[in-house]
Design a protein around this motif. Sequence first.
Motif: not given
Length: 263
Positions: A74-78, A217-220, A242-243
């Motif tokens: 998930p954090e990789a898409v930020i 990840r999709m939610t982000l 990030t949060a």
Amino acid sequence: MDPAFVIGVILAFGALVAMITMEGASFTALIIPAPMILVIGSTIGVGIASHTWRDTIVAARSLGRMVRGPRLTPEAVIPFLVGYAEKARGEGLLSLEQETDGAPDDFTRQALQALADGVDAEDLRTMMDDEMAAVSSRNRVAARFFSSLGGYAPTIGIVGTVVSLTHVLEKLDEPDHLGPMIAAAFVATLWGLLSANFIWNPISGRLSRVGAIELERMTLVSEGMLAIQAGSAPHLLQERLTALSGVAPKTKKKKDQPAEEGA
């Protein structure tokens, strides 16, 4: 590729092999084709019978994803989303169409194209929510399929043991062979418990976890795209995502701190 599943299964079977070796037992006494075929074949057969054919296909196709693990955390898409926000603020939403080819996944690609096409916020959210619901449904189907196999396997192992013991009772006039025959009868129960706890249940648990990471990840991506459409500032978007991802932000070291007195 995430090696956790392979490492875990190897450790589990390795511990079993170590126990057998330390006990001085025979591997050939445990690896008997007949009960293994009954337990594994019947378990898969009953699992297929208790689901639809489509469910079976979905479960079979999920095995590769289960072993491979999540392609993207998930954090990789930020960083991608922050970059899209910067581009949208500088060049407009239409410019995001240029980023579709370099998108990290199909879901992000579809959302970028929708933004470039001028889809309104409500329709964009509906589109992404529907895709997330479909992915969640597929993940649940696959996980439930293998979880059901883990439930059937021990019982089918007992069935195999009962069948073998019935054969043992037919040979009571051969007392010299009763010991090995009784031992072989319990191999079916062993493989029922073994396959359930070493194979089927770990697969089910792994699929559930991989599916949960995929939905995170999709939610982000969904929240990020809606924020980009609303014109959110890139740095605010990064802080928010990030949060949401649960990643602890890096704290900056304070410079020129005064030394403690008396040090």
